[in-house]
Design an enzyme around this catalytic site. Structure first.
Site, PDB file in Angstrom:
ATOM      1  N   HIS A 281       0.794  -1.235   0.000  1.00 51.11           N
ATOM      2  CA  HIS A 281       0.000   0.000   0.000  1.00 51.11           C
ATOM      3  C   HIS A 281       0.818   1.272   0.000  1.00 51.11           C
ATOM      4  O   HIS A 281       0.244   2.358   0.019  1.00 51.11           O
ATOM      5  CB  HIS A 281      -0.915   0.044   1.227  1.00 51.11           C
ATOM      6  CG  HIS A 281      -2.103  -0.849   1.117  1.00 51.11           C
ATOM      7  ND1 HIS A 281      -3.279  -0.434   0.526  1.00 51.11           N
ATOM      8  CD2 HIS A 281      -2.310  -2.124   1.497  1.00 51.11           C
ATOM      9  CE1 HIS A 281      -4.151  -1.422   0.571  1.00 51.11           C
ATOM     10  NE2 HIS A 281      -3.594  -2.467   1.146  1.00 51.11           N
TER      11      HIS A 281
ATOM     12  N   LYS B 157      -9.297  13.817   4.089  1.00 45.84           N
ATOM     13  CA  LYS B 157      -8.414  12.643   4.079  1.00 45.84           C
ATOM     14  C   LYS B 157      -7.463  12.807   5.247  1.00 45.84           C
ATOM     15  O   LYS B 157      -7.428  13.855   5.872  1.00 45.84           O
ATOM     16  CB  LYS B 157      -7.643  12.543   2.768  1.00 45.84           C
ATOM     17  CG  LYS B 157      -6.968  13.846   2.347  1.00 45.84           C
ATOM     18  CD  LYS B 157      -6.258  13.742   1.000  1.00 45.84           C
ATOM     19  CE  LYS B 157      -7.165  13.716  -0.189  1.00 45.84           C
ATOM     20  NZ  LYS B 157      -7.048  12.513  -0.996  1.00 45.84           N
ATOM     21  N   ARG B 158      -6.661  11.776   5.542  1.00 45.69           N
ATOM     22  CA  ARG B 158      -5.660  11.947   6.582  1.00 45.69           C
ATOM     23  C   ARG B 158      -4.798  13.167   6.275  1.00 45.69           C
ATOM     24  O   ARG B 158      -4.539  13.480   5.118  1.00 45.69           O
ATOM     25  CB  ARG B 158      -4.779  10.692   6.666  1.00 45.69           C
ATOM     26  CG  ARG B 158      -5.472   9.500   7.281  1.00 45.69           C
ATOM     27  CD  ARG B 158      -5.932   9.807   8.683  1.00 45.69           C
ATOM     28  NE  ARG B 158      -4.800  10.025   9.547  1.00 45.69           N
ATOM     29  CZ  ARG B 158      -4.336   9.148  10.432  1.00 45.69           C
ATOM     30  NH1 ARG B 158      -4.939   7.976  10.570  1.00 45.69           N
ATOM     31  NH2 ARG B 158      -3.289   9.427  11.177  1.00 45.69           N
TER      32      ARG B 158
ATOM     33  N   LYS C 166       0.084  14.449   1.074  1.00 47.81           N
ATOM     34  CA  LYS C 166      -1.251  14.705   0.525  1.00 47.81           C
ATOM     35  C   LYS C 166      -1.459  16.192   0.225  1.00 47.81           C
ATOM     36  O   LYS C 166      -2.403  16.583  -0.439  1.00 47.81           O
ATOM     37  CB  LYS C 166      -2.323  14.189   1.475  1.00 47.81           C
ATOM     38  CG  LYS C 166      -2.386  12.644   1.547  1.00 47.81           C
ATOM     39  CD  LYS C 166      -3.438  12.173   2.539  1.00 47.81           C
ATOM     40  CE  LYS C 166      -3.515  10.662   2.692  1.00 47.81           C
ATOM     41  NZ  LYS C 166      -4.302   9.997   1.631  1.00 47.81           N
TER      42      LYS C 166
ATOM     43  N   THR D 141      -8.762   6.317  -2.501  1.00 48.41           N
ATOM     44  CA  THR D 141     -10.122   5.834  -2.773  1.00 48.41           C
ATOM     45  C   THR D 141     -11.112   6.971  -2.562  1.00 48.41           C
ATOM     46  O   THR D 141     -12.210   6.941  -3.103  1.00 48.41           O
ATOM     47  CB  THR D 141     -10.500   4.650  -1.858  1.00 48.41           C
ATOM     48  OG1 THR D 141     -10.183   4.995  -0.506  1.00 48.41           O
ATOM     49  CG2 THR D 141      -9.770   3.383  -2.265  1.00 48.41           C
TER      50      THR D 141
ATOM     51  N   LYS E  71     -14.759   8.054  -4.556  1.00 48.83           N
ATOM     52  CA  LYS E  71     -16.056   8.382  -3.945  1.00 48.83           C
ATOM     53  C   LYS E  71     -16.602   9.682  -4.515  1.00 48.83           C
ATOM     54  O   LYS E  71     -17.785   9.783  -4.847  1.00 48.83           O
ATOM     55  CB  LYS E  71     -15.910   8.525  -2.426  1.00 48.83           C
ATOM     56  CG  LYS E  71     -15.446   7.266  -1.722  1.00 48.83           C
ATOM     57  CD  LYS E  71     -15.015   7.578  -0.280  1.00 48.83           C
ATOM     58  CE  LYS E  71     -14.213   6.423   0.289  1.00 48.83           C
ATOM     59  NZ  LYS E  71     -13.508   6.790   1.540  1.00 48.83           N
TER      60      LYS E  71
HETATM   61  C1  LIG Z   1     -12.238   6.842   1.817  1.00 48.06           C
HETATM   62  C2  LIG Z   1     -11.737   7.239   3.127  1.00 48.06           C
HETATM   63  C3  LIG Z   1     -10.379   7.487   3.314  1.00 48.06           C
HETATM   64  C4  LIG Z   1      -9.368   7.435   2.182  1.00 48.06           C
HETATM   65  O1  LIG Z   1      -9.311   8.707   1.584  1.00 48.06           O
HETATM   66  P1  LIG Z   1      -8.118   9.115   0.599  1.00 48.06           P
HETATM   67  O2  LIG Z   1      -8.554  10.443   0.077  1.00 48.06           O
HETATM   68  O3  LIG Z   1      -8.070   8.083  -0.462  1.00 48.06           O
HETATM   69  O4  LIG Z   1      -6.898   9.204   1.413  1.00 48.06           O
HETATM   70  C5  LIG Z   1      -9.941   7.841   4.565  1.00 48.06           C
HETATM   71  N1  LIG Z   1     -10.795   7.965   5.592  1.00 48.06           N
HETATM   72  C6  LIG Z   1     -12.108   7.759   5.454  1.00 48.06           C
HETATM   73  C7  LIG Z   1     -13.002   7.918   6.625  1.00 48.06           C
HETATM   74  C8  LIG Z   1     -12.627   7.379   4.221  1.00 48.06           C
HETATM   75  O5  LIG Z   1     -13.945   7.159   4.101  1.00 48.06           O
END
Ligand SMILES: *Cc1c(COP(=O)(O)O)cnc(C)c1O
Length: 809
Positions: free
Chosen positions: A358, A549-550, A555, A657, A661
């Protein structure tokens, strides 16, 4: 007392009476005394009854057919809430809603008080949860294995702009979804000594033991085609209360073992992509790996008799290296318990395991100091050495392999303090090693695994991540789902790629208006929620620009914040221009020990306070940091976004991911050519996504060729002004030096290429403004995003794993 006696005499159907019966007899409350959580528990227990029979049918059928099972081992499952998802997959939402209404209870209100099961940090954990749902949807017999953390991911509070971590007490009211399997328990050992006898048989006498006990949660697939099991381990002492110690007056000593056991499953390490490094973390990894492997082996031998057929009946997937010690654990069981010789055990092991990588970030590649590994797992240390010897002997035979290559392949890192490399162990012990997006998989072959790849050129393969469209479209965005269904029917619910039938509607002006109205309604709903939660007032007509996101430097939330400051400056300097009203929303958690990330959260808040209070910009720009990002918050924010920020330094985000979404819910992406953004562009079309910035190759070339961020900043007036304003305390008058070091870091090294990409990013944002003003064009692109994102369903991903890695149908 029978339920009918306490029925108030109103018309109530069987389901309502069922829920009431559960409330009385399982929860022990009547209608008058029941609190919302009691109703929630009664509803879940009633729904669970519905699931149990299907669950048993699923496992009996798999057993009868002698089916090969998939085992997904993951230290994280970021599940979120389950009630809405389960009802939707059972197609029972309307029925349960009506039954509860007969009891004057609102289903939606119950759904929203359900605790969010946050047993994961971010994308990796959420992927595991999406995969579990897709495995059940595709009717594949599968178990997820992980840890039942008592406190999962921390809850984030923002105090005066700073992140504060609080324990997440998701089990406060119990967990009505789970089944404790007291009989499914395994002894897990740590430490101690290894003895060999004259016949070569080895026994490991651990110094310390703890018992792992299974706690099962049913996972219901779409249309309840199948119910699988998520098996999470909890820990207990074999001797939880030592009466002798207690009677001596040593009250703490009497409970010490139990406390040690509970500590093992207490928290999820709040570390997204840096190895925690603590002994407790390695203990957690071994605890859950050993329990899972013992359980898999026990089931196999019980059903099929012969341990040698394990790879025909079991496919074990390692979600990152956290469960990589499973490779050594299976070897231990095969050799020490089943008496296989080393070579045969190794062949079975390799055929059974697959490993998913990952991350390429060097600091995130797990490795353990040799002395720690040896002290905690002495038998596994021997096996690691034996595996390494076999691996390096094979490597030596390959033409042109030099010492540097051998050192890179070795399971032991000899540079400096000697360490066990878990990624190499997982690579060596698996027949398949996959990346999670095409770009990432390519980089695996040329960077971290270059030497192992040369040795085993067939092993690395790509499986681009996906998301479940049930949770991430149908459930979180009912308005859009209804509109799509009206336009193209509901086939997309069983095959997300059928969404392509929506593409022609992009050219239909009336449809575009209705599509825009759905997005607007979602923005109104989010605005109302944020007003209630944090007193924020947003204009739903503005462009909602979202980065959630984190929080991590790669990022690049910082790039977004600096651009926000630059935009603020521009709006003030050129009030006569036709600015696009924007709302910039940020959310995300920072690892508790990650100082820079926490400072970035504070900066977002400081910028928000200043910008939002400035009347001179006429409300054209609003900024907010929304606290406590989790799955439930994502489910609210994703459907309301117009613009999705996916702006990582190219080459550093394995897949992402979140990007999927948003696009599936009709947001346009502004992003770099990183992770799955590349494939999203290929699917939605280059005209319907805004790509900017350096490519992964260009990032590597710049870093190699002496990148000079200072020169870049000094050459960009807009960037220099924004950076200097932040550095000099314009946004932190209470502590003018707060961001000085953070900004100096950009001048001095800027590893994440914020400065290098700034001008391109800023230009891309102004291109976004122009697109927004072309309302038809924007809606057309947004619809084409929805229409072309079906490929990113985790059903497709799991189908690929099933065929190409696991060999299951
Ligand atoms: C989808 C999701 C992530 C991943 O987000 P990225 O933008 O791909 O880093 C992290 N936390 C939560 C709660 C999510 O639903």
């Amino acid at each position: 007392m029978k339920v009918s006696d306490i029925d108030s005499g109103r018309q109530r159907g069987a389901l309502a009476l069922n829920i009431l019966d559960t409330l009385v007899h399982r929860i022990g409350k009547d209608e008058q005394a029941a609190l919302p959580h009691d109703w929630l528990a009664a509803t879940i227990l009633t729904v669970r009854n519905e699931i149990i029979e299907r669950w048993m049918v699923s496992s009996k059928a798999a057993h009868a057919a002698g089916a090969k099972r998939v085992y997904y081992l993951s230290l994280e499952f970021l599940i979120g809430r389950l009630l809405r998802d389960t009802l939707a997959n059972l197609q029972a939402s309307a029925e349960v809603k009506a039954a509860l209404a007969e009891l004057d209870v609102d289903l939606t209100a119950l759904e929203e008080i359900e605790p969010d099961a946050a047993l994961g940090n971010g994308g990796l954990g959420r992927l595991a949860a999406c995969f579990m749902e897709s495995l059940a949807t595709l009717d594949l017999p599968a178990y997820g294995y992980g840890i039942r953390y008592v406190n999962g991911m921390f809850r984030q509070r923002i105090d005066d702009g700073w992140q504060v971590e609080l324990p997440e007490t998701w089990l406060q009211y119990g967990n009505p979804w789970e089944f404790r399997r007291r009989e499914s328990a395994y002894v897990i050992g740590f430490g101690g000594e290894v003895h060999g006898d004259e016949n070569g048989a080895v026994t490991w006498k651990p110094a310390e033991i703890v018992e792992a006990m299974a706690v099962d949660t049913p996972v219901v697939g779409w249309r309840a085609r199948r119910v699988n099991t998520l098996r999470l381990w909890t820990a207990r002492s074999l001797d939880p209360f030592r009466l002798d110690a207690f009677n001596r007056g040593d009250f703490q000593g009497a409970m010490a073992d139990q406390l040690r056991a509970e500590t093992l499953v207490r928290v999820l390490y709040p570390n997204d992509s840096t190895a925690a490094g603590q002994e407790l973390r390695l203990r957690q990894e071994y605890f859950f790996s050993s329990a899972s492997i013992q359980d898999i082996v026990r089931r196999h031998v019980q059903y099929f008799g012969d341990i040698r057929t394990l790879p025909d009946r079991a496919a074990i997937q390692l979600n990152d290296t956290h469960p990589a010690v499973s490779v050594a654990e299976l070897m231990r069981l095969l050799i020490d318990q089943y008496g296989l010789d080393f070579d045969e055990a190794w062949e079975l092991t390799q055929k059974t395991f697959g490993y998913t990588n990952h991350t390429l970030l060097p600091e995130a590649l797990e490795s353990w100091p040799l002395p720690l590994f040896e002290r905690l797992l002495p038998r596994h240390m021997q096996l690691v050495y034996a595996i390494n010897a076999k691996l390096l002997r094979a490597a030596r035979k390959v033409e042109g392999i030099d010492d540097r290559s051998i050192a890179a392949i070795s399971l032991i890192d000899e540079g400096g303090e000697r360490r066990v490399r878990m990624a190499n162990l997982a690579f060596a012990g698996a027949h398949s090693v996959n990346g999670v997006a095409a770009l990432h998989t390519g980089l695996m072959k040329t960077t971290v695994f270059a030497d192992l790849h040369r040795l085993y050129p067939e092993r690395i393969n790509n499986k681009t991540n996906g998301i479940t469209p049930r949770r991430w479209l149908q459930e979180c965005n009912p308005g859009l789902t209804a509109l799509i269904t009206e336009a193209i029917g509901d086939r997309f619910m069983d095959d997300a790629e059928a969404l392509t039938a929506l593409a022609p509607f992009a050219g239909d002006a009336a449809f575009r208006e209705r599509f825009a109205a759905v997005k607007h309604a979602n923005k109104v709903a989010l605005s109302n929620y944020l007003r209630g939660e944090m007193g924020l007032r947003l204009d739903p007509a503005a462009l909602f620009d979202v980065q959630i996101k984190r929080i991590h430097e790669y990022k690049r939330q910082l790039l977004n914040i600096i651009e926000t400051v630059a935009l603020y400056d521009q709006i003030r300097s050129h009030p006569e221009r036709d600015w696009t009203p924007r709302v910039k929303l940020f959310a995300g958690k920072a690892a508790s020990s990650y100082h820079q990330a926490k400072l970035i959260i504070k900066l977002a808040g400081d910028v928000a306070r200043r910008v939002n209070a400035d009347p001179s910009i006429g409300g054209l720009l609003k900024v907010a940091f929304v606290p406590n990002y989790n799955v439930s918050l994502a489910e609210r924010m994703v459907p309301a976004a117009d613009l999705s920020e996916q702006i990582s330094t190219a080459g550093m985000e394995a897949s992402g991911t979140g990007n999927m979404k948003f696009a599936l819910n009709g947001a346009l992406t502004i992003g770099t050519l990183d992770g799955a953004n590349v494939e999203i562009r290929d699917h939605v079309g280059a005209d319907n996504i805004v790509i900017f910035g350096l490519t992964a190759d260009e990032v590597a070339a710049q870093r190699a060729g002496g990148y000079d961020p200072r020169a870049v900043i000094e050459n960009s007036a807009e960037l220099a002004q924004a950076v200097n304003a932040i550095a000099s305390g314009v946004f932190s008058p209470d502590d003018p030096n707060r961001y000085r070091d953070l900004m100096n870091g950009l001048y001095d090294h800027d590893w994440f290429m914020v400065a290098a990409d700034f001008d391109a990013y800023s230009a891309a944002q102004r291109a976004v403004d122009a697109r927004w003003n072309d309302r038809d064009g924007w809606q057309r692109s947004a619809i084409l995003n929805v229409a072309n994102m079906g490929w990113f369903s985790s059903d497709r991903t799991i189908g690929d794993y099933a065929r190409e890695i696991w060999g299951v149908k």
